[in-house]
Every structure is written in C-alpha cells, then in structure tokens.
Scaffold this active site. Structure first.
Site, PDB file in Angstrom:
ATOM      1  N   ASP A   7       1.461  -1.121   0.392  1.00 40.02           N
ATOM      2  CA  ASP A   7      -0.050  -0.006  -0.073  1.00 40.02           C
ATOM      3  C   ASP A   7       0.900   0.926  -0.422  1.00 40.02           C
ATOM      4  O   ASP A   7       2.070   1.147   0.286  1.00 40.02           O
ATOM      5  CB  ASP A   7      -1.025   0.228   1.163  1.00 40.02           C
ATOM      6  CG  ASP A   7      -1.762   0.748   1.690  1.00 40.02           C
ATOM      7  OD1 ASP A   7      -2.770   1.164   0.703  1.00 40.02           O
ATOM      8  OD2 ASP A   7      -2.021   1.589   2.929  1.00 40.02           O
ATOM      9  N   ASP A   9      -0.087   5.081   0.701  1.00 35.90           N
ATOM     10  CA  ASP A   9      -0.506   5.550   1.738  1.00 35.90           C
ATOM     11  C   ASP A   9      -0.572   5.099   3.408  1.00 35.90           C
ATOM     12  O   ASP A   9      -1.355   4.450   3.390  1.00 35.90           O
ATOM     13  CB  ASP A   9      -1.220   6.523   1.617  1.00 35.90           C
ATOM     14  CG  ASP A   9      -1.771   7.569   0.387  1.00 35.90           C
ATOM     15  OD1 ASP A   9      -0.327   7.958  -0.151  1.00 35.90           O
ATOM     16  OD2 ASP A   9      -2.290   7.643  -0.110  1.00 35.90           O
ATOM     17  N   CYS A  90      -6.324   2.478  -7.866  1.00 36.02           N
ATOM     18  CA  CYS A  90      -7.413   2.529  -8.076  1.00 36.02           C
ATOM     19  C   CYS A  90      -8.307   4.153  -7.646  1.00 36.02           C
ATOM     20  O   CYS A  90      -8.671   4.813  -6.369  1.00 36.02           O
ATOM     21  CB  CYS A  90      -9.088   2.230  -7.243  1.00 36.02           C
ATOM     22  SG  CYS A  90     -10.918   2.059  -7.497  1.00 36.02           S
ATOM     23  N   HIS A  92     -11.571   5.631  -8.419  1.00 37.41           N
ATOM     24  CA  HIS A  92     -12.681   5.027  -8.144  1.00 37.41           C
ATOM     25  C   HIS A  92     -13.146   5.740  -6.493  1.00 37.41           C
ATOM     26  O   HIS A  92     -12.731   5.283  -5.842  1.00 37.41           O
ATOM     27  CB  HIS A  92     -13.198   4.032  -8.310  1.00 37.41           C
ATOM     28  CG  HIS A  92     -13.126   3.650 -10.040  1.00 37.41           C
ATOM     29  ND1 HIS A  92     -12.037   2.685  -9.743  1.00 37.41           N
ATOM     30  CD2 HIS A  92     -12.680   4.543 -11.521  1.00 37.41           C
ATOM     31  CE1 HIS A  92     -11.335   2.706 -12.050  1.00 37.41           C
ATOM     32  NE2 HIS A  92     -12.755   3.660 -12.017  1.00 37.41           N
ATOM     33  N   CYS A  98     -16.202  -0.279  -8.670  1.00 37.40           N
ATOM     34  CA  CYS A  98     -15.548  -0.798  -9.334  1.00 37.40           C
ATOM     35  C   CYS A  98     -14.580  -2.088  -8.635  1.00 37.40           C
ATOM     36  O   CYS A  98     -15.479  -2.374  -8.087  1.00 37.40           O
ATOM     37  CB  CYS A  98     -13.930   0.128  -9.427  1.00 37.40           C
ATOM     38  SG  CYS A  98     -13.338  -0.085  -7.933  1.00 37.40           S
ATOM     39  N   CYS A 100     -11.676  -2.496  -8.854  1.00 37.67           N
ATOM     40  CA  CYS A 100     -10.204  -2.229  -8.323  1.00 37.67           C
ATOM     41  C   CYS A 100      -9.683  -1.592  -7.385  1.00 37.67           C
ATOM     42  O   CYS A 100      -9.012  -1.665  -6.559  1.00 37.67           O
ATOM     43  CB  CYS A 100      -9.443  -1.516  -9.540  1.00 37.67           C
ATOM     44  SG  CYS A 100     -10.055   0.164  -9.786  1.00 37.67           S
ATOM     45  N   ASP A 128      -1.464  -0.816   5.641  1.00 37.22           N
ATOM     46  CA  ASP A 128      -2.359   0.176   6.705  1.00 37.22           C
ATOM     47  C   ASP A 128      -4.084  -0.158   7.380  1.00 37.22           C
ATOM     48  O   ASP A 128      -4.091   0.169   7.748  1.00 37.22           O
ATOM     49  CB  ASP A 128      -2.021   1.228   7.407  1.00 37.22           C
ATOM     50  CG  ASP A 128      -2.330   2.381   6.569  1.00 37.22           C
ATOM     51  OD1 ASP A 128      -2.379   2.261   4.949  1.00 37.22           O
ATOM     52  OD2 ASP A 128      -2.259   3.167   7.047  1.00 37.22           O
TER      53      ASP A 128
END
EC number: 3.1.3.-
Length: 168
Positions: A7, A9, A90, A92, A98, A100, A128
């Site tokens: 990931d 952020d 992603c 969206h 969606c 994703c 996280d």
C-alpha cells in the site's frame, strides 16, 4: 517472480485525513519505510505498489496532485536505490462499485495480466488498512496489517513497517 504488494499511504508515505490531502504536494516517508523496502528487495522480492486513491473521484485531490506526489515519492526512492517495479491505483469513489478498490482484487489481476510470471503463493501484501489484509485473505496469500488486528489465515499484525523483514 516474488512480489511485495505494498500500500502507499500510511505504509510507505504518511497518510492524512481525506480533506487534508488537498494541501499535500510532497510525500513524507513513514519512518523506516525506505530501509524496509531495501531489505525486502535484498530478499529477492520486486515491489509493486497497490493503492486506493478514491480521493481523486471523490474530489479531494486532482489526478495531477496524485501524479505529483507519486512522482516525488518515486524520485526519492530511486535516489535511495529502491526500485519500484510498478504502481497500480484505483481512482474510483468508494460508492462507484469498481472491481479495483481494495479489498477487491482488480489491481492484483491487472498486475498478473501485465506480469504473468508473478507467483502469488510466494508474494505478500502489506498495508495499514483492513482492506489491505482482507485482500490478502481473499487471495489466500500472506498479508501484513500495520496496526490492523485481523484474525485470519496467513495474516500477521505489525506495529510498524520496520517489523516486516522479521517475517521474510
């Protein structure tokens, strides 16, 4: 090919409440993240970043702001000898349906399509949020949740990113 799906952020760079992202134009790295990524690479993993960026379609940031922060992050990682194989994101909104947006597996399927040599059984996901560990659980691969208490097969809880190498 072994992949560390990370990931962005809150895992590699600092995360903020959605509304604060509007004013963010440069990434601040999570303490220990760069050295952890170096260790992951030294253990023969390639790095692919998978990141939910619903804040784009929900109007908190523009696509340009996302690109700006990501480009600065990649520039610093390259300067620190950390090569990222690819990034899937992603944009969206959370209510767009969606496939994703994590914990759905759309970004992983995109990665597998682009890199068919990926061996999911030797790969892992770290993040996280509950969505990150749920994605790992849904794929039945190793997952690491940073301060996420999740009871599931192949899922470990880390206090911070620097604990990851202890499990590799």
């Amino acid at each position: 090919m072994k992949i560390a799906f990370l990931d962005r952020d809150g895992t590699i760079i600092k995360d903020y409440p959605d509304e604060r992202w509007t004013a963010i134009h440069s990434p601040e790295f999570v303490k220990g993240a760069v050295n952890t990524l170096k260790t992951v690479i030294s253990k023969d993993y390639e790095i692919i970043i998978i990141t939910n960026q619903y804040i784009i379609h929900e109007g908190f940031i523009t696509f340009g702001q996302y690109e700006e922060v990501t480009a600065k992050m990649l520039k610093e990682l390259t300067k620190q000898q950390v090569q990222v194989l690819d990034i899937f994101y992603c944009p969206h909104g959370r209510n767009e349906g969606c496939d994703c947006l994590k914990p759905r597996d759309g970004m992983i399927r995109m990665a597998l399509e682009k890199y068919p040599e990926i061996n999911l059984k030797e790969s892992f996901i770290v993040g996280d949020s509950r969505a990150d560990v749920e994605l790992a659980a849904n794929l039945n691969i190793r997952g690491f949740g940073i301060r996420i208490d999740y009871r599931g097969k192949n899922i470990e809880t880390l206090n911070d990113i620097t604990e990851l190498p202890d499990y590799l």
